[in-house]
Design an enzyme around this catalytic site. Sequence first.
Site, PDB file in Angstrom:
ATOM      1  N   ASN A   9       0.867  -1.182   0.000  1.00 24.38           N
ATOM      2  CA  ASN A   9       0.000   0.000   0.000  1.00 24.38           C
ATOM      3  C   ASN A   9       0.902   1.230   0.000  1.00 24.38           C
ATOM      4  O   ASN A   9       1.486   1.562   1.021  1.00 24.38           O
ATOM      5  CB  ASN A   9      -0.893  -0.045   1.257  1.00 24.38           C
ATOM      6  CG  ASN A   9      -1.678   1.245   1.454  1.00 24.38           C
ATOM      7  OD1 ASN A   9      -1.800   2.060   0.541  1.00 24.38           O
ATOM      8  ND2 ASN A   9      -2.217   1.424   2.657  1.00 24.38           N
ATOM      9  N   TRP A  10       0.989   1.858  -1.141  1.00 27.71           N
ATOM     10  CA  TRP A  10       1.915   2.983  -1.272  1.00 27.71           C
ATOM     11  C   TRP A  10       1.384   4.272  -0.659  1.00 27.71           C
ATOM     12  O   TRP A  10       2.112   5.254  -0.557  1.00 27.71           O
ATOM     13  CB  TRP A  10       2.250   3.214  -2.744  1.00 27.71           C
ATOM     14  CG  TRP A  10       3.213   2.217  -3.307  1.00 27.71           C
ATOM     15  CD1 TRP A  10       3.879   1.238  -2.615  1.00 27.71           C
ATOM     16  CD2 TRP A  10       3.644   2.119  -4.665  1.00 27.71           C
ATOM     17  NE1 TRP A  10       4.692   0.537  -3.469  1.00 27.71           N
ATOM     18  CE2 TRP A  10       4.570   1.059  -4.728  1.00 27.71           C
ATOM     19  CE3 TRP A  10       3.336   2.823  -5.835  1.00 27.71           C
ATOM     20  CZ2 TRP A  10       5.193   0.690  -5.922  1.00 27.71           C
ATOM     21  CZ3 TRP A  10       3.956   2.458  -7.018  1.00 27.71           C
ATOM     22  CH2 TRP A  10       4.871   1.405  -7.047  1.00 27.71           C
ATOM     23  N   LYS A  11       0.101   4.305  -0.333  1.00 22.10           N
ATOM     24  CA  LYS A  11      -0.502   5.523   0.215  1.00 22.10           C
ATOM     25  C   LYS A  11      -0.213   6.704  -0.729  1.00 22.10           C
ATOM     26  O   LYS A  11      -0.111   6.490  -1.938  1.00 22.10           O
ATOM     27  CB  LYS A  11      -0.004   5.769   1.645  1.00 22.10           C
ATOM     28  CG  LYS A  11      -0.126   4.497   2.504  1.00 22.10           C
ATOM     29  CD  LYS A  11       0.133   4.708   3.954  1.00 22.10           C
ATOM     30  CE  LYS A  11      -0.049   3.372   4.677  1.00 22.10           C
ATOM     31  NZ  LYS A  11       0.104   3.500   6.118  1.00 22.10           N
ATOM     32  N   HIS A  94      -9.444   1.597   4.806  1.00 23.26           N
ATOM     33  CA  HIS A  94      -8.165   1.748   5.521  1.00 23.26           C
ATOM     34  C   HIS A  94      -8.357   2.706   6.696  1.00 23.26           C
ATOM     35  O   HIS A  94      -9.120   3.665   6.605  1.00 23.26           O
ATOM     36  CB  HIS A  94      -7.082   2.276   4.567  1.00 23.26           C
ATOM     37  CG  HIS A  94      -5.717   2.212   5.170  1.00 23.26           C
ATOM     38  ND1 HIS A  94      -5.267   3.167   6.052  1.00 23.26           N
ATOM     39  CD2 HIS A  94      -4.732   1.285   5.057  1.00 23.26           C
ATOM     40  CE1 HIS A  94      -4.040   2.821   6.445  1.00 23.26           C
ATOM     41  NE2 HIS A  94      -3.697   1.691   5.859  1.00 23.26           N
ATOM     42  N   GLU A  96      -6.660   5.063   7.773  1.00 25.83           N
ATOM     43  CA  GLU A  96      -6.396   6.482   7.459  1.00 25.83           C
ATOM     44  C   GLU A  96      -7.600   7.106   6.778  1.00 25.83           C
ATOM     45  O   GLU A  96      -7.926   8.279   7.010  1.00 25.83           O
ATOM     46  CB  GLU A  96      -5.127   6.596   6.587  1.00 25.83           C
ATOM     47  CG  GLU A  96      -3.879   6.299   7.413  1.00 25.83           C
ATOM     48  CD  GLU A  96      -2.718   5.723   6.632  1.00 25.83           C
ATOM     49  OE1 GLU A  96      -2.722   5.778   5.385  1.00 25.83           O
ATOM     50  OE2 GLU A  96      -1.794   5.205   7.283  1.00 25.83           O
ATOM     51  N   GLU A 166      -5.310  -4.603  10.695  1.00 24.33           N
ATOM     52  CA  GLU A 166      -4.232  -3.644  10.943  1.00 24.33           C
ATOM     53  C   GLU A 166      -4.509  -2.865  12.220  1.00 24.33           C
ATOM     54  O   GLU A 166      -5.280  -1.900  12.211  1.00 24.33           O
ATOM     55  CB  GLU A 166      -4.153  -2.645   9.782  1.00 24.33           C
ATOM     56  CG  GLU A 166      -3.932  -3.276   8.428  1.00 24.33           C
ATOM     57  CD  GLU A 166      -3.383  -2.265   7.428  1.00 24.33           C
ATOM     58  OE1 GLU A 166      -2.279  -2.495   6.942  1.00 24.33           O
ATOM     59  OE2 GLU A 166      -4.041  -1.246   7.176  1.00 24.33           O
ATOM     60  N   GLY A 172       2.798   2.351  10.653  1.00 29.55           N
ATOM     61  CA  GLY A 172       3.790   3.412  10.456  1.00 29.55           C
ATOM     62  C   GLY A 172       4.531   3.805  11.719  1.00 29.55           C
ATOM     63  O   GLY A 172       5.201   4.829  11.756  1.00 29.55           O
ATOM     64  N   SER A 213       3.619  -2.045  10.280  1.00 25.81           N
ATOM     65  CA  SER A 213       5.059  -2.166  10.491  1.00 25.81           C
ATOM     66  C   SER A 213       5.607  -3.540  10.126  1.00 25.81           C
ATOM     67  O   SER A 213       6.475  -4.067  10.812  1.00 25.81           O
ATOM     68  CB  SER A 213       5.424  -1.774  11.928  1.00 25.81           C
ATOM     69  OG  SER A 213       5.084  -0.411  12.155  1.00 25.81           O
ATOM     70  N   GLY A 234       2.915  -1.092   4.176  1.00 25.15           N
ATOM     71  CA  GLY A 234       3.004   0.319   3.801  1.00 25.15           C
ATOM     72  C   GLY A 234       4.432   0.699   3.474  1.00 25.15           C
ATOM     73  O   GLY A 234       4.954   0.399   2.398  1.00 25.15           O
ATOM     74  N   GLY A 235       5.094   1.350   4.428  1.00 23.80           N
ATOM     75  CA  GLY A 235       6.434   1.903   4.219  1.00 23.80           C
ATOM     76  C   GLY A 235       7.430   0.954   3.569  1.00 23.80           C
ATOM     77  O   GLY A 235       8.188   1.356   2.675  1.00 23.80           O
TER      78      GLY A 235
HETATM   79  P1  PGA Z   1       3.019   0.344   7.508  1.00 27.67           P
HETATM   80  O1  PGA Z   1       1.535   0.592   6.915  1.00 27.67           O
HETATM   81  O2  PGA Z   1       3.497  -0.967   6.924  1.00 27.67           O
HETATM   82  O3  PGA Z   1       3.825   1.512   7.006  1.00 27.67           O
HETATM   83  O4  PGA Z   1       2.897   0.281   8.985  1.00 27.67           O
HETATM   84  C1  PGA Z   1       0.621  -0.456   6.768  1.00 27.67           C
HETATM   85  C2  PGA Z   1      -0.691   0.049   6.216  1.00 27.67           C
HETATM   86  O5  PGA Z   1      -1.161   1.133   6.611  1.00 27.67           O
HETATM   87  O6  PGA Z   1      -1.323  -0.625   5.366  1.00 27.67           O
END
Ligand code: PGA
Length: 251
Positions: A9-11, A94, A96, A166, A172, A213, A234-235
């Site tokens: 997930n590149w956001k 998600h 966010e 999640e 993050g 994470s 994500g990251g």
């Molecule tokens: P993260 O994000 O791996 O950077 O913690 C995961 C996500 O929000 O899908």
Amino acid sequence: MRTPFVAGNWKMNMTAAEAVAFLREIRRALNQIEGIEIAFCPTAVALPAVADVLKATKIGVGAQNMHYADSGAYTGELSAAMIKPFCQYVILGHSERRAYFGETDENVNKKVKAALAHSLIPIVCVGESLAQNEAGETHAFVSGQVKAAFAGLTAAEMSQCVIAYEPIWAIGTGKSASAAQAGSIVGMTVRGAVAELFGEATAQAIRIQYGGSVKPHNIADYMRHPDIDGALVGGASLKPSFVELVQNAVV
Ligand code: PGA
């Protein structure tokens, strides 16, 4: 047998040009990894370029959101039909989007139905906040999110879906949930809620990812848990070492 599935997930990261350069660098190595499904979820404007650069590979593409309506006066939104030519998956709900863009369980449910109607596979995100976790509310809250997201589906529709558990406090932050902790919520709470709604066979058939994470060094711990079928990353999906992460996911 559930095929493991790791999605990046590149956001709101990577322009289309950056996405193409990055994927040209790693697509061949990723494409050689057997026994796992892989997808990238870029921003909507990068979807066509990403679909193009991955077209000769087995790597899939997902969107990060969509609207539930087919068309209409929804400024700034995209419908399932608009994203469908470029992707097979769509991330829905998600944390966010729930926190910053007013996404509700009811909206997520409408979006799940719209995605399925357009043959897109929803990756539905659920997860509790730190305060809910510390108050012992995780089971009740996450179970409620699952039941709300998939209300009104048939078992056949449910079995098309992917769920990502999640915990918000792990996204993050570098503070990942332990594999045992995550696995027990995924198994008892998330799969349990699906079993209550659709029966044990459907619950055993669907794939549930862990997210929060996930890194190259900890992915194998999650994958060894029998209830965790992959990860939403994500990251760590923005770096070339994502290849190593996916390799380590095949356990
Ligand atoms: P993260 O994000 O791996 O950077 O913690 C995961 C996500 O929000 O899908």
